[in-house]
Structure formats: C-alpha cells, structure tokens
Enzyme design. Structure first.
Site, PDB file in Angstrom:
ATOM      1  N   TYR A  59       0.731  -1.013  -0.086  1.00  0.00           N
ATOM      2  CA  TYR A  59       0.047   0.020   0.169  1.00  0.00           C
ATOM      3  C   TYR A  59       0.923   1.284   0.163  1.00  0.00           C
ATOM      4  CZ  TYR A  59      -2.968   3.725   1.426  1.00  0.00           C
ATOM      5  OH  TYR A  59      -3.659   4.797   1.921  1.00  0.00           O
ATOM      6  N   HIS A  87      -1.670  15.866  -2.343  1.00  0.00           N
ATOM      7  CA  HIS A  87      -3.214  15.762  -2.190  1.00  0.00           C
ATOM      8  C   HIS A  87      -3.834  15.958  -0.860  1.00  0.00           C
ATOM      9  CE1 HIS A  87      -2.726  11.554  -0.684  1.00  0.00           C
ATOM     10  NE2 HIS A  87      -4.145  11.597  -0.319  1.00  0.00           N
ATOM     11  N   ARG A 283     -14.794  19.059  52.200  1.00  0.00           N
ATOM     12  CA  ARG A 283     -14.973  17.742  52.989  1.00  0.00           C
ATOM     13  C   ARG A 283     -14.696  16.475  51.824  1.00  0.00           C
ATOM     14  NH1 ARG A 283     -20.371  15.191  54.627  1.00  0.00           N
ATOM     15  NH2 ARG A 283     -20.919  17.150  54.450  1.00  0.00           N
ATOM     16  N   ASN A 411     -14.061   9.282   3.178  1.00  0.00           N
ATOM     17  CA  ASN A 411     -13.116   8.734   2.101  1.00  0.00           C
ATOM     18  C   ASN A 411     -13.755   7.666   1.479  1.00  0.00           C
ATOM     19  OD1 ASN A 411     -10.011   6.897   1.940  1.00  0.00           O
ATOM     20  ND2 ASN A 411     -10.183   9.112   1.256  1.00  0.00           N
ATOM     21  N   GLN A 415     -12.830   4.794   5.476  1.00  0.00           N
ATOM     22  CA  GLN A 415     -12.701   5.288   6.788  1.00  0.00           C
ATOM     23  C   GLN A 415     -14.310   5.439   7.145  1.00  0.00           C
ATOM     24  OE1 GLN A 415      -9.937   8.549   7.553  1.00  0.00           O
ATOM     25  NE2 GLN A 415      -8.826   7.807   5.782  1.00  0.00           N
TER      26      GLN A 415
END
Length: 502
Positions: A59, A87, A283, A411, A415
């Site tokens: 990739y 990009h 307290r 995307n 995603q």
C-alpha cells in the site's frame, strides 16, 4: 563551552520516550539515532525494496492512497512522494503551537526508528537534525480525523521539511525553504514510502495528549496544595482526610491523595468554630481529587503505550518475511483517554471555582468580608475574578463533550468509523490553560483572604505556600485590574515544590 547546549535534553531513539522529552522538544534537543535503530530501519527498507521488486503489493508504494488503493500508484518514487503530500495539503484554520508541532516530530521519529515502517535511514537523521534547531513547521489545526493517522497536519510537517509551505525559526515565520536555510538544514529527500510513513500515524494526537496530561497533572498537584491551604486558613477540622476513613472508601487514588493531604496538613490546629461537617468542596476533596488521580493514571498508561508503539500502515517484519496491512494508525485509545482527560479538567476546574466561591462568601468563609474586599462597597476585591472564573468553568464544560463519539464516515467509506482522537487531544490541551487560570484564581483568593482577616496558617506547609504567594502578589487594596495577578499566582502555585504532585 555553550552552557545552553550542555543543558539540552538528550533523546535516544532506541529508548522509550517520556512526556518530559516532549516538553523539552519545545526548544532544541539532541536526538540520537543509534546504530541499532539505523540497522533496523535499513533492514526494513531493504526488505521493502526486495518485496516490491518481486511484485508484491505494498500500500502506498505500488498503489494509490485511501479509497484509490485499487489503482496503481506512480512508478517514480519521488513523484509518488509529491503526490502523497500534494493531495493532503488541505488543512485549514489556525496554526498549531510550535512546541506541539516539534513534540509531534519527536513522536514520529521514535515510531519510525523502530524499523517497522520501511523509511530510509536518512529520514531519521533529518528529523533528528530538525529537532536540534528551532525549526518548526507551520501546521493548520483542522483536517485530521485521527484515523489513517493525522494525515493532513503531518503532511504539512513533511512538506515543510522538503522546503514547501511555511515554518518558524527563532519564532519568526517565513517560507519553509528560507527557514531550512536559516536553521542550517537541508531539504528532506523523500520517496513514496518515506512520505506515507511520515504522515500515516497518530503522532500529533499522541503529542497533544501527552502535553495535556502533563498540564492537568500539574494542576492536580496544585489543587491538592491549595485545598490544604484553604482548610488551614478557615480553621477546618481535617478529619475528612483520616486514614481509616479513606481506607474504607477503597479507591487507591483517594488513599494517595489522603496521604499527601495529611502530610501537608501536619501541624494543623482546627479553630473549633467551624460546623461539624464542611461543604463538599472541602470535605470531599480526597474523594474528588483521588478519582482524578486514578483517571490520570489511566491516561498515562495510554500515553505510555502510544509513545512505545508504531502507528503506521503497512508494517514490515523482515525476519518473518511479512508485510502486514492493518490499522495501527487508528487513534481510538488516545481518543477515549483525551475525552476522559477533558472531563477530569472540567471537574478540577469546577472544584477550584467552587472553593473560590466558598472563600468569597461571608456565610461560609468564617466571617471574612464579602468578595474578600478590603472595604466592601468602596472596594470589590475578588468580585471580577470570581465572575471570570465562572466563565472559565463554562469553557471547560463546553469542551468536555466527548469527541470520540462523533464518528463520521469519510474517504468513500474506507474510513467508515473514525475516532476523532485528534480533536479530543487538542481540546484537552486547550483546556490546560483554562484550568491553570482557575487554579491561579483560587490561589489569588487565598492570598487575599490572608490580607482581609483570615487566620495565619498553623501547618508549616500551608504557611510556606502562603508566604510564596504573598511574596509574588501584593494585596488587592485598593482595587486594581487582576489579570496579571491571576497569572502570577498560577505560576507560583504550579512551580512551588512540584514534587507535591501525587
């Protein structure tokens, strides 16, 4: 000999990173790329080149990016690098603080130095060289969703290192090419894998979370000390810190805070004039601050893991002949931790404001004048500061809305879930300044209380803290603008005996 250089922090990229290293990276630091890191990185790079030559798909090296992974990438490595950064040059909004950007670069360098990303070793050298100067890429705040890494902001970092965009040197902003020259740096040479590895990690999220944790932890320690000073000035009975009481509560943070409060309140003599039970803002401080202590420990565990890990895709394992594509760039742990940190900051800020509110109220402060005014009516003491503190608490509460629940698909749905850890971490970091101002506002109130009739502290630790505040801030008598006094009090209480932090 340059004493400034001699005092610079040294960071070895083969050793674990600590938050103190990120804090130090605001200025020049000495980053060492040891032989073992260079060898690991070089072996991974050679393995990557061999795999590509053998026709294996990788990739970002042989493919397009994101939703365009099904298409071939550019064959020329430098051309692929240009495309990667071009990009992603889509950031908008205000720019991030230079100190945060430099801490981000350090986090990225440590991740890449572990030898699982396949970058060329000279990339590590370039990052180390940058951190030895004052060079800081100009990075826009908006553009990351904290998945596939902090792509857009990290692309701005990588672009500046190549001489594109803008950068700061010695606090002056200029074109990045000029900044590199001014800092004595050479523009960074990248191929496609180098460029993708620089951007495909959550290093900005991790850096922001670590720095936010450092700031909230400092405020927590200060509030422990201020709660004890408040208890002493009002003459309260400190039985709410009793060891047997807190042992039965069974939460470890409350026990830790209780130990520290008993130390600070050693020598306290109650006035005997207070009610049997104090308001919760006094307290219940061991329980509240103890819960915060436990939450900060959890956040610290996440930061430690993030600083130790590799956030990238794909990862290379030459010894096993593996190239593994996965999701180590997904910043969900940091997103959850940052949201928790924002909640802690909001409650700590609320405690400081409530304690200040108690302190300016003659019904609850033991008969001190309203608003701690030296001449009520003719003077107004802390009235403006208390109003501003209310507004500051509202700021913290607004920013405590969890970002990690705001997932949006993007995307082309590659995603389809995102953590928004970047937003969570940056908002937590924003809240640190607000929280510190609330701490300073309470500290100023305690200093003023001693001027308008509060008793002298009976515990030595309380007396020492009050003495430090009194030396730095003069009484509010007559009225004057108090913006700077709040900041001065903040500095005193955050820097006095920092070992007090539980």
């Amino acid at each position: 000999m340059d004493t400034r250089a001699a005092l610079r922090t040294r960071v070895d990229l083969a050793s674990p990173l600590r938050t103190r290293h990120l804090v130090a990276a605001a200025g020049p630091i000495d980053v060492v790329v040891p032989l073992e890191a260079r060898e690991r990185t070089g072996a991974a790079r050679a393995f990557l080149d061999t795999a590509v030559a053998d026709g294996r798909a990788v990739y970002g090296r042989t493919t397009g990016f994101g939703a365009l992974v099904g298409f071939r990438g550019r064959s020329d490595g430098r051309d692929q690098a240009d495309n990667t950064l071009a990009h992603l040059g889509a950031g908008q909004g205000p720019t991030l603080p230079a100190a945060l950007v430099r801490a981000t670069v350090l986090v990225r360098a440590r991740s890449l130095a572990q030898g699982a990303s396949g970058v060329a070793p000279h990339v590590l050298d370039a990052l180390a060289a940058m951190l030895g100067t004052t060079f800081a890429p100009v990075v826009p705040r908006w553009g990351s969703v904290g998945a596939s890494g902090d792509l857009v902001p990290l692309a701005a970092v990588a672009a500046a290192l190549r001489g594109d965009g803008e950068a700061d040197v010695e606090g002056r902003r200029m074109p990045a090419a000029d900044a590199l020259d001014a800092a004595g740096l050479t523009p960074l040479r990248l191929d496609g894998r180098d460029a993708l590895a620089l951007v495909n990690g959550t290093s900005l999220t991790t850096a922001a979370l670590a720095l936010a944790l450092d700031g909230v932890r400092a405020a927590h320690g200060a509030l422990v000390r201020l709660a004890c000073l408040l208890t002493d000035l009002l003459g309260c009975d400190a039985q709410f810190t009793d060891v047997d009481l807190l042992d039965r509560y069974a939460h470890p943070g409350a026990a830790v805070v209780g130990v520290r409060m008993r130390e600070l309140l050693g020598g306290l003599v109650p006035s005997g004039t207070r009610a049997l039970q104090e308001p919760y803002s006094i307290r219940c401080t061991p329980q509240l601050l103890g819960a915060a202590h436990d939450a900060l420990r959890y956040v610290e565990d996440v930061v430690t893991a993030d600083l130790a890990g590799v956030s990238d895709n794909p990862l290379l394992f030459p010894e096993d002949d593996k190239i593994v594509h996965g999701g180590n760039f997904f910043g969900q742990p940091a997103a959850f931790a940052a949201d928790l940190l924002a909640l802690v900051a909001a409650q700590l800020g609320n405690l400081a404001e409530r304690q200040l509110d108690l302190l300016v109220d003659p019904v609850r402060n033991g008969g001190l004048p309203p608003m701690l005014a030296a001449g009520p009516g003719l003077q107004h003491g802390l009235q403006g500061v208390q109003l501003a503190s209310t507004a500051l608490v509202a700021e913290l509460r607004r920013d405590a809305t969890p970002a990690s629940m705001q997932s949006l698909s993007t995307n082309l749905r590659t995603q389809d879930v995102v953590p928004f850890g970047t937003q969570a971490a940056l908002r937590s970091l924003d809240g640190v300044e607000v929280l510190h101002l609330l701490v300073g506002s309470l500290a100023l109130g305690l200093r003023q209380a001693s001027h308008v009739g509060a008793r002298s502290p009976s515990a030595p630790a309380s007396a020492a803290l009050l003495s430090a505040l009194s030396a730095a801030v003069r009484p509010v008598d007559p009225d004057r603008p108090l913006q700077q006094d709040v900041r001065t009090a903040t500095h005193v209480v955050l820097t006095t005996d920092p070992e007090d932090q539980p």
